[in-house]
Design a protein around this motif. Sequence first.
Motif, PDB file in Angstrom:
ATOM      1  N   ARG A 105     -11.192  19.220 -23.489  1.00 22.86           N
ATOM      2  CA  ARG A 105     -10.477  19.770 -24.637  1.00 22.86           C
ATOM      3  C   ARG A 105     -10.749  21.266 -24.741  1.00 22.86           C
ATOM      4  NH1 ARG A 105      -7.026  16.094 -25.281  1.00 22.86           N
ATOM      5  NH2 ARG A 105      -6.724  16.508 -27.501  1.00 22.86           N
ATOM      6  N   PHE A 106      -9.750  22.031 -25.168  1.00 22.59           N
ATOM      7  CA  PHE A 106      -9.941  23.478 -25.213  1.00 22.59           C
ATOM      8  C   PHE A 106      -8.944  24.135 -26.161  1.00 22.59           C
ATOM      9  CE2 PHE A 106      -6.775  22.615 -22.007  1.00 22.59           C
ATOM     10  CZ  PHE A 106      -5.854  23.636 -22.115  1.00 22.59           C
ATOM     11  N   THR A 107      -9.275  25.378 -26.542  1.00 23.05           N
ATOM     12  CA  THR A 107      -8.377  26.234 -27.316  1.00 23.05           C
ATOM     13  C   THR A 107      -7.585  27.099 -26.349  1.00 23.05           C
ATOM     14  OG1 THR A 107      -9.825  26.316 -29.252  1.00 23.05           O
ATOM     15  CG2 THR A 107      -8.259  28.124 -28.979  1.00 23.05           C
ATOM     16  N   LEU A 108      -6.270  27.081 -26.484  1.00 21.45           N
ATOM     17  CA  LEU A 108      -5.401  27.900 -25.637  1.00 21.45           C
ATOM     18  C   LEU A 108      -5.267  29.279 -26.252  1.00 21.45           C
ATOM     19  CD1 LEU A 108      -3.448  28.028 -23.186  1.00 21.45           C
ATOM     20  CD2 LEU A 108      -1.626  27.304 -24.752  1.00 21.45           C
ATOM     21  N   ARG A 109      -5.656  30.311 -25.498  1.00 20.43           N
ATOM     22  CA  ARG A 109      -5.618  31.686 -25.995  1.00 20.43           C
ATOM     23  C   ARG A 109      -4.353  32.375 -25.488  1.00 20.43           C
ATOM     24  NH1 ARG A 109     -11.020  33.620 -23.375  1.00 20.43           N
ATOM     25  NH2 ARG A 109      -9.872  32.651 -21.668  1.00 20.43           N
ATOM     26  N   ILE A 110      -3.493  32.760 -26.417  1.00 22.26           N
ATOM     27  CA  ILE A 110      -2.179  33.315 -26.087  1.00 22.26           C
ATOM     28  C   ILE A 110      -2.092  34.764 -26.558  1.00 22.26           C
ATOM     29  CG2 ILE A 110       0.307  33.083 -26.378  1.00 22.26           C
ATOM     30  CD1 ILE A 110      -0.128  30.144 -27.051  1.00 22.26           C
ATOM     31  N   GLY A 111      -1.635  35.634 -25.682  1.00 23.06           N
ATOM     32  CA  GLY A 111      -1.392  37.023 -26.044  1.00 23.06           C
ATOM     33  C   GLY A 111       0.096  37.307 -26.115  1.00 23.06           C
ATOM     34  N   THR A 112       0.487  38.131 -27.079  1.00 22.62           N
ATOM     35  CA  THR A 112       1.890  38.512 -27.200  1.00 22.62           C
ATOM     36  C   THR A 112       1.977  39.876 -27.874  1.00 22.62           C
ATOM     37  OG1 THR A 112       4.079  37.718 -27.896  1.00 22.62           O
ATOM     38  CG2 THR A 112       2.261  37.422 -29.457  1.00 22.62           C
ATOM     39  N   ILE A 113       3.176  40.425 -27.939  1.00 28.96           N
ATOM     40  CA  ILE A 113       3.389  41.730 -28.557  1.00 28.96           C
ATOM     41  C   ILE A 113       3.848  41.520 -29.998  1.00 28.96           C
ATOM     42  CG2 ILE A 113       4.585  43.946 -28.387  1.00 28.96           C
ATOM     43  CD1 ILE A 113       2.723  43.231 -26.024  1.00 28.96           C
ATOM     44  N   GLY A 114       3.252  42.258 -30.918  1.00 28.86           N
ATOM     45  CA  GLY A 114       3.630  42.108 -32.314  1.00 28.86           C
ATOM     46  C   GLY A 114       2.486  42.478 -33.226  1.00 28.86           C
ATOM     47  N   THR A 115       2.476  41.899 -34.406  1.00 25.23           N
ATOM     48  CA  THR A 115       1.420  42.162 -35.382  1.00 25.23           C
ATOM     49  C   THR A 115       1.021  40.856 -36.055  1.00 25.23           C
ATOM     50  OG1 THR A 115       3.041  42.582 -37.137  1.00 25.23           O
ATOM     51  CG2 THR A 115       2.262  44.502 -35.876  1.00 25.23           C
ATOM     52  N   GLY A 116      -0.130  40.878 -36.685  1.00 28.85           N
ATOM     53  CA  GLY A 116      -0.544  39.756 -37.511  1.00 28.85           C
ATOM     54  C   GLY A 116      -0.984  38.526 -36.760  1.00 28.85           C
ATOM     55  N   SER A 168      -1.177  18.726 -26.808  1.00 33.65           N
ATOM     56  CA  SER A 168      -2.425  17.962 -26.874  1.00 33.65           C
ATOM     57  C   SER A 168      -2.632  17.079 -25.648  1.00 33.65           C
ATOM     58  CB  SER A 168      -2.461  17.108 -28.142  1.00 33.65           C
ATOM     59  OG  SER A 168      -1.410  16.140 -28.128  1.00 33.65           O
ATOM     60  N   GLY A 169      -1.538  16.678 -25.016  1.00 33.41           N
ATOM     61  CA  GLY A 169      -1.651  15.826 -23.838  1.00 33.41           C
ATOM     62  C   GLY A 169      -2.357  16.472 -22.668  1.00 33.41           C
ATOM     63  N   ILE A 170      -2.413  17.804 -22.653  1.00 35.70           N
ATOM     64  CA  ILE A 170      -3.126  18.478 -21.567  1.00 35.70           C
ATOM     65  C   ILE A 170      -4.496  18.987 -22.033  1.00 35.70           C
ATOM     66  CG2 ILE A 170      -0.979  19.148 -20.431  1.00 35.70           C
ATOM     67  CD1 ILE A 170      -1.480  22.027 -21.409  1.00 35.70           C
ATOM     68  N   GLY A 171      -4.899  18.592 -23.241  1.00 36.89           N
ATOM     69  CA  GLY A 171      -6.240  18.931 -23.705  1.00 36.89           C
ATOM     70  C   GLY A 171      -6.317  20.023 -24.743  1.00 36.89           C
ATOM     71  N   VAL A 172      -5.178  20.549 -25.190  1.00 33.41           N
ATOM     72  CA  VAL A 172      -5.190  21.638 -26.167  1.00 33.41           C
ATOM     73  C   VAL A 172      -5.515  21.085 -27.552  1.00 33.41           C
ATOM     74  CG1 VAL A 172      -3.809  23.415 -27.318  1.00 33.41           C
ATOM     75  CG2 VAL A 172      -3.559  23.048 -24.852  1.00 33.41           C
ATOM     76  N   THR A 173      -6.565  21.621 -28.169  1.00 35.59           N
ATOM     77  CA  THR A 173      -6.947  21.217 -29.528  1.00 35.59           C
ATOM     78  C   THR A 173      -6.605  22.278 -30.559  1.00 35.59           C
ATOM     79  OG1 THR A 173      -9.177  22.124 -29.189  1.00 35.59           O
ATOM     80  CG2 THR A 173      -8.847  19.785 -28.690  1.00 35.59           C
ATOM     81  N   ASP A 174      -6.360  23.500 -30.088  1.00 33.98           N
ATOM     82  CA  ASP A 174      -6.026  24.595 -30.995  1.00 33.98           C
ATOM     83  C   ASP A 174      -5.388  25.713 -30.186  1.00 33.98           C
ATOM     84  OD1 ASP A 174      -5.766  26.004 -33.329  1.00 33.98           O
ATOM     85  OD2 ASP A 174      -7.875  26.565 -33.517  1.00 33.98           O
ATOM     86  N   VAL A 175      -4.709  26.599 -30.877  1.00 34.21           N
ATOM     87  CA  VAL A 175      -4.100  27.774 -30.249  1.00 34.21           C
ATOM     88  C   VAL A 175      -4.598  29.014 -30.969  1.00 34.21           C
ATOM     89  CG1 VAL A 175      -1.945  29.059 -29.975  1.00 34.21           C
ATOM     90  CG2 VAL A 175      -2.016  26.647 -29.369  1.00 34.21           C
ATOM     91  N   LYS A 176      -5.092  29.970 -30.208  1.00 32.43           N
ATOM     92  CA  LYS A 176      -5.506  31.257 -30.766  1.00 32.43           C
ATOM     93  C   LYS A 176      -4.517  32.313 -30.293  1.00 32.43           C
ATOM     94  CE  LYS A 176      -9.134  34.772 -30.832  1.00 32.43           C
ATOM     95  NZ  LYS A 176     -10.454  35.197 -30.303  1.00 32.43           N
ATOM     96  N   VAL A 177      -3.798  32.926 -31.235  1.00 27.59           N
ATOM     97  CA  VAL A 177      -2.805  33.950 -30.903  1.00 27.59           C
ATOM     98  C   VAL A 177      -3.392  35.325 -31.170  1.00 27.59           C
ATOM     99  CG1 VAL A 177      -0.492  34.844 -31.377  1.00 27.59           C
ATOM    100  CG2 VAL A 177      -0.931  32.375 -31.502  1.00 27.59           C
TER     101      VAL A 177
END
Length: 328
Positions: free
Chosen positions: A35-46, A67-76
Amino acid sequence: MRLRTALAALALLAVPGLAGCGGEPATAAAGEGGRFTLRIGTIGTGNRLTGPTGWWHSKGKLVPALSGIGVTDVKVVTFPNGPDLNQALVAGELDLASYGDTPALVAKGAGQPTKLIAQSVVNNDAGILAKKNGGPASVKDLQGKKVAVQTGSYIHRYLLGALADAGVKPAEIIHLYSTDTEAALERGDVDAAAVPAINYEVLKAKGYPGIDQASADHPGYRGTSATVVTDKFLAAHKDIVTAWQQVQRDATKEAKANWDDYLTFAVSLVQFPPDLVKKTTVKDQLPDEPFSDEGIKLLDGTRKFLVENKFIKKEFTLDEWIAPGARA
């Protein structure tokens, strides 16, 4: 012109070993399975994810779908531009990133170990505005003038293409965030500026003359997005490709079917007049599939432009960059 300097700086950010911008260690999210937190980067604010996947995330649908691939949270994590995001990728602070095609291509050409898994947006529009009262009236009038743009972005690539087509060499191309464009034009610090579609419409409404628009004058230079994952993350989570692509398909289909709700979400992301946000948020820019013929054509055109102008250090093909199995 100081054109190559700006994009060369962008390329340097992709060289392994450069310091990042601080944050979680690389092992915090990617792990070796489980299980893991998926860390996503993007352009924008907030620190908010945009587009259909961002709309889904705002409704609490993104994490369950992954969740089926182990994602428990997303950090943007949001960044003001592509070069800053590339620094975070180099430092191992992100697993997945969705941003403009130009910085993603230049970084890949500088050796940044990523794989392309989708394009969430095609035909990103942009335009060139002039200062009021005696500013340039056309792209040809930019000869010897000062022009601002957020360097390293798809808008930058559009500007360079428009200038090349007109055979024009400005005195200087200045890096300036799109949010700072109005003040620079008002003071006369620059004669013109290239900006994204929404900024173009907002400033036109305030009386700044529009002298070129990608969709109308240079459709081949419209931008696309690139969703990439790091090679390290992909090695540990090969199923991210099919999982993310399915999320994009499903979220896009729902967004188009609930367009008014999606537009409300788009308006909430920015501090621009709602009517102009809605005008520049276009269904046709959201492809139904992770890769489309139109998106690939635009992306490869940008790649060739960057190679020909030596902004990409080491040439590569899109087939080499696209993750195995990502494109049917």
